[in-house]
Write a protein that holds these residues in place. Structure first.
Motif, short mmCIF file in Angstrom:
data_model
loop_
_atom_site.label_atom_id
_atom_site.label_comp_id
_atom_site.label_asym_id
_atom_site.label_seq_id
_atom_site.Cartn_x
_atom_site.Cartn_y
_atom_site.Cartn_z
N ILE A 1 0.88 -1.17 0.00
CA ILE A 1 0.00 0.00 0.00
C ILE A 1 0.91 1.22 0.00
CG2 ILE A 1 -1.75 1.32 1.24
CD1 ILE A 1 -2.78 -1.41 0.35
N ILE A 2 0.72 2.09 -0.99
CA ILE A 2 1.42 3.38 -0.99
C ILE A 2 0.39 4.46 -0.73
CG2 ILE A 2 3.21 2.58 -2.58
CD1 ILE A 2 1.84 4.29 -4.78
N TYR A 3 0.88 5.60 -0.23
CA TYR A 3 -0.01 6.75 -0.12
C TYR A 3 0.68 7.95 -0.74
CZ TYR A 3 2.57 7.84 4.24
OH TYR A 3 3.54 8.11 5.17
N THR A 4 -0.13 8.78 -1.40
CA THR A 4 0.39 9.92 -2.14
C THR A 4 -0.53 11.12 -1.96
OG1 THR A 4 -0.84 9.28 -4.11
CG2 THR A 4 1.41 8.46 -3.94
N ALA A 5 0.04 12.29 -2.12
CA ALA A 5 -0.72 13.53 -2.19
C ALA A 5 -0.09 14.37 -3.29
CB ALA A 5 -0.70 14.26 -0.85
N PRO A 6 -0.88 15.22 -3.94
CA PRO A 6 -0.35 15.96 -5.08
C PRO A 6 0.76 16.94 -4.70
CG PRO A 6 -2.62 16.61 -4.59
CD PRO A 6 -2.27 15.51 -3.66
N PRO A 7 1.61 17.28 -5.68
CA PRO A 7 2.66 18.26 -5.43
C PRO A 7 2.07 19.59 -4.96
CG PRO A 7 3.00 17.20 -7.56
CD PRO A 7 1.65 16.78 -7.05
#
Length: 161
Positions: A86-92
């Motif tokens: 599981i990865i988590y990301t948020a926009p630049p």
């Protein structure tokens, strides 16, 4: 505490953050049995890309998001070697945006490129207690271009499958 659900990794759901390709089930353009150039990571100048191993551990209790990092000048490649992750990301952005965080299930053998500036941090294994992930970054990015932010406890998130 806010919870976030895990999203399927599709072109539509992940396009704001980067690209991906399943290395264990290749398809698309090919030269015989060589499936080439499906994920491209731009780097500047003659900077070599380092391929590193990361050992990650499954949390005893909850998958908690308590911090994030980004790289201003490069993307980052992850390839889960022995388990789904599981990865988590948020926009630049020019400041942390934990409220825009999304989580994704990355199948074992699927290479993921997170674009420059995308907020992220250490992934979580899905099945195994300890898992291995290949990380590709330009040499010494972790020392020269890595901003890590600890979230305020009011911004923590729990990832739910």
């Amino acid at each position: 505490m806010r919870t976030i659900s895990v999203n399927a990794l599709t072109k539509e759901t992940f396009s704001d953050f980067g690209s991906f390709y399943n290395m264990l089930k290749p398809d698309g353009h090919t030269l015989g049995n060589f499936f080439h150039d499906h994920v491209l990571m731009p780097v500047s100048g003659c900077m070599p890309v380092g391929f590193s191993s990361m050992v990650i551990s499954k949390p005893e209790d909850k998958m908690l998001v308590t911090k994030a990092e980004y790289h201003n000048t490069t993307g980052e490649v992850l390839l889960p070697l022995d388990d789904d992750i599981i990865i988590y990301t948020a926009p630049p952005s020019n400041k942390p945006v934990p409220d825009k965080t999304k989580a994704f299930l990355v199948p074992c053998g699927t290479i993921v490129l997170m674009n420059a500036g995308v907020w992220h941090f250490t992934p979580f294994p899905v099945h195994l207690k300890e898992s291995h992930v290949m990380v590709a970054l330009p040499e010494r990015t972790y020392a020269a271009d890595c901003t890590i932010v600890d979230y305020d406890p009011s911004e923590y998130m729990e990832i739910k499958m």
